[in-house]
Write an enzyme that holds these catalytic residues in place. Structure first.
Site, short mmCIF file in Angstrom:
data_model
loop_
_atom_site.label_atom_id
_atom_site.label_comp_id
_atom_site.label_asym_id
_atom_site.label_seq_id
_atom_site.Cartn_x
_atom_site.Cartn_y
_atom_site.Cartn_z
N HIS A 58 0.82 -1.22 0.00
CA HIS A 58 0.00 0.00 0.00
C HIS A 58 0.85 1.27 0.00
O HIS A 58 2.03 1.25 0.38
CB HIS A 58 -0.92 0.01 1.22
CG HIS A 58 -0.17 -0.01 2.53
ND1 HIS A 58 0.40 1.12 3.08
CD2 HIS A 58 0.12 -1.02 3.38
CE1 HIS A 58 1.00 0.81 4.21
NE2 HIS A 58 0.85 -0.49 4.42
N ARG A 61 -5.95 1.15 4.10
CA ARG A 61 -4.77 1.64 3.38
C ARG A 61 -4.46 0.78 2.17
O ARG A 61 -3.97 1.28 1.16
CB ARG A 61 -3.57 1.75 4.32
CG ARG A 61 -3.15 0.47 5.03
CD ARG A 61 -2.14 0.82 6.13
NE ARG A 61 -1.55 -0.33 6.81
CZ ARG A 61 -2.06 -0.94 7.87
NH1 ARG A 61 -3.23 -0.53 8.36
NH2 ARG A 61 -1.43 -1.94 8.45
N GLU A 75 -1.85 -6.99 7.50
CA GLU A 75 -0.48 -6.84 7.97
C GLU A 75 -0.22 -7.75 9.18
O GLU A 75 -1.15 -8.22 9.85
CB GLU A 75 -0.24 -5.37 8.34
CG GLU A 75 1.11 -5.04 8.94
CD GLU A 75 2.29 -5.35 8.03
OE1 GLU A 75 2.53 -6.55 7.78
OE2 GLU A 75 2.97 -4.41 7.59
#
Length: 248
Positions: free
Chosen positions: A9, A60, A87
């Site tokens: 991202h 994001r 993540e």
């Protein structure tokens, strides 16, 4: 030749503030939006088209994907979102400034937390409101599967079943796929594709919004891999990522 493009991202608010982000759902900065749009323009100029795209549950990554597809006039292609592409969960470190944490605990300890293969930060407590069990977007995920913290190994163990069951098999019927995710979740995929050792994977630093292309032969073995962009600029961006966990 079939291809999968991996894309981290664009810069997020906590990337800019040098904070541990993990599963915290922070937005892109103006720079991050510009980076994502630039990635879309670059992919278009190199002649890429995508049959399908994949991303995480975090905005994001989702917004980066939307920017890329908009610049490529590919808003219409199917998109699949999965929490498994999120993540690495940084546990109780989430929200802390990386440089300040290095001042407090030492650069070596922060590097272990950020880049070690099998050591996870301290977990969130069950009552901590940052715990994903309190986030409705994960209401269909079993409590046992939701992390309170993760090592890189844990992150890879979370991602690979989805890679093996959904993403990679789709390449049999597609020509080119796009995966927009995060530094550590993509690191896990790259480790798998390039057979990188546990020791060497911690040295890989992915810059934000720089397309990383994998090409596959007729047997779906990796034939080539490369970043799209100026090699010297990409090297500097990688160095900047590596320096995030150092003292001010």
């Amino acid at each position: 030749m079939k291809k999968i493009v991996l894309l981290r991202h664009g810069e997020s608010a906590w990337n800019k503030e040098n904070r541990f982000t993990g599963w915290t759902d922070v937005d892109l900065t103006e720079k991050g939006v510009a980076e994502a749009e630039k990635a879309g323009v670059t992919l278009r100029e190199y002649g890429f088209n995508f049959d399908k795209a994949y991303t995480s549950y975090l905005k994001r990554a989702v917004k980066t994907l939307n920017c890329v597809l908009d610049k490529m006039n590919l808003d219409w292609i199917p998109v699949e979102k999965s929490w498994r592409l999120n993540e690495k969960h940084y546990g109780d470190l989430q929200g802390l400034n990386k440089a300040e944490t290095a001042e407090k605990y030492g650069e070596e300890q922060v590097l272990i937390w950020r880049r070690s293969y099998d050591i996870a930060p301290n977990p969130l407590s069950e009552s901590d409101l940052r715990n994903p069990r309190f986030d409705y977007r994960y209401h269909e995920v079993s409590d046992a599967e939701l992390p309170r913290t993760e090592s890189l190994k844990d992150t890879i163990d979370r991602i690979m079943p989805y890679w093996e069951s959904d993403i990679f098999p789709a390449l049999k019927d597609a020509h080119t796929l796009l995966v927009v995710a995060h530094g550590n979740s993509l690191r896990g995929i790259i480790k798998h594709l390039k057979h990188i050792s546990d020791e060497d994977i911690i040295k890989l630093n992915l810059p934000t919004a720089v397309p990383y292309v994998f090409e596959f032969d007729e047997n779906l073995n990796v034939a080539n891999d490369y970043f799209l962009g100026n090699p010297e600029e990409i090297r500097k961006l990688m160095e900047a990522v590596a320096n995030q966990g150092k003292k001010k």
